[in-house]
Design a protein around this motif. Sequence first.
Motif, PDB file in Angstrom:
ATOM      1  N   PHE A   1      -7.616 -31.416 -26.580  1.00 20.13           N
ATOM      2  CA  PHE A   1      -8.286 -30.124 -26.604  1.00 20.13           C
ATOM      3  C   PHE A   1      -7.958 -29.377 -25.321  1.00 20.13           C
ATOM      4  O   PHE A   1      -7.659 -29.954 -24.286  1.00 20.13           O
ATOM      5  N   ASP A   2      -8.030 -28.062 -25.438  1.00 26.18           N
ATOM      6  CA  ASP A   2      -7.742 -27.127 -24.354  1.00 26.18           C
ATOM      7  C   ASP A   2      -9.070 -26.822 -23.659  1.00 26.18           C
ATOM      8  O   ASP A   2     -10.048 -26.497 -24.324  1.00 26.18           O
TER       9      ASP A   2
ATOM     10  N   PRO B   1      -3.798 -30.018 -21.328  1.00 33.79           N
ATOM     11  CA  PRO B   1      -4.896 -30.341 -22.244  1.00 33.79           C
ATOM     12  C   PRO B   1      -5.494 -31.697 -21.881  1.00 33.79           C
ATOM     13  O   PRO B   1      -4.865 -32.509 -21.198  1.00 33.79           O
TER      14      PRO B   1
ATOM     15  N   GLU C   1      -3.687 -25.597 -34.234  1.00 29.53           N
ATOM     16  CA  GLU C   1      -3.258 -25.970 -32.888  1.00 29.53           C
ATOM     17  C   GLU C   1      -4.261 -26.887 -32.176  1.00 29.53           C
ATOM     18  O   GLU C   1      -3.890 -27.580 -31.249  1.00 29.53           O
ATOM     19  N   ASN C   2      -5.536 -26.857 -32.564  1.00 29.11           N
ATOM     20  CA  ASN C   2      -6.499 -27.738 -31.908  1.00 29.11           C
ATOM     21  C   ASN C   2      -6.924 -28.841 -32.884  1.00 29.11           C
ATOM     22  O   ASN C   2      -6.589 -28.808 -34.056  1.00 29.11           O
ATOM     23  N   CYS C   3      -7.644 -29.797 -32.395  1.00 31.68           N
ATOM     24  CA  CYS C   3      -8.048 -30.952 -33.211  1.00 31.68           C
ATOM     25  C   CYS C   3      -9.504 -30.875 -33.648  1.00 31.68           C
ATOM     26  O   CYS C   3     -10.064 -31.866 -34.114  1.00 31.68           O
TER      27      CYS C   3
ATOM     28  N   LEU D   1     -13.735 -34.043 -32.801  1.00 36.65           N
ATOM     29  CA  LEU D   1     -12.276 -33.973 -32.841  1.00 36.65           C
ATOM     30  C   LEU D   1     -11.750 -34.864 -33.957  1.00 36.65           C
ATOM     31  O   LEU D   1     -12.103 -36.040 -34.045  1.00 36.65           O
TER      32      LEU D   1
END
Length: 171
Positions: free
Chosen positions: A88-89, A66, A122-124, A144
């Motif tokens: 982040f992915d 990430p 799971e993400n921001c 984010l």
Amino acid sequence: MENLLGLLRIHVFRGINLAKRDVRSSDPYVVVRMGKQKLRTRVVKKNTNPEWDEDLTLSISSTDPPVKISVYDKDTFSFDDKMGDAEFDIRPFAEAVKMKQEGKLEGFPNGTTIFQVKPTRENCLSEESNIMWTDGKLVQHMFLRLRNVECGEIELQLEWIDVPGSKGFSK
């Protein structure tokens, strides 16, 4: 770098409602890390809503790690204080880039949403983020939410840059 896929330009727009780490304000800067790469913005003095408006560019050879964002308060006489972090992915963005490199986005009208990335645990992401086809380029605008801090968000935009001679995704 023989397995270079391309470059990821991260435009760091601004911080929103960042935490105060000094008496009245903070002197924030952003550090972007991916794998062994580390880039940073300039320091904005005495501001919890800083406008960096800076481009940072990562070389992408894998979409697995990430991208990690950390915000720090610059201190003169002691270690810099951490003001939160996010990550982040880039895999959803990489999927859109692969479609572009395979010619699947030819003829799409300007402003077309290719993918929507929803905020999850799971993400921001603090709100939905769209990967868009704009002026023949792929861009993703995102907000984010910073973790490990009482408040704060960072506004970014991703843009993919193909490098002549790199292998890209479609090979």
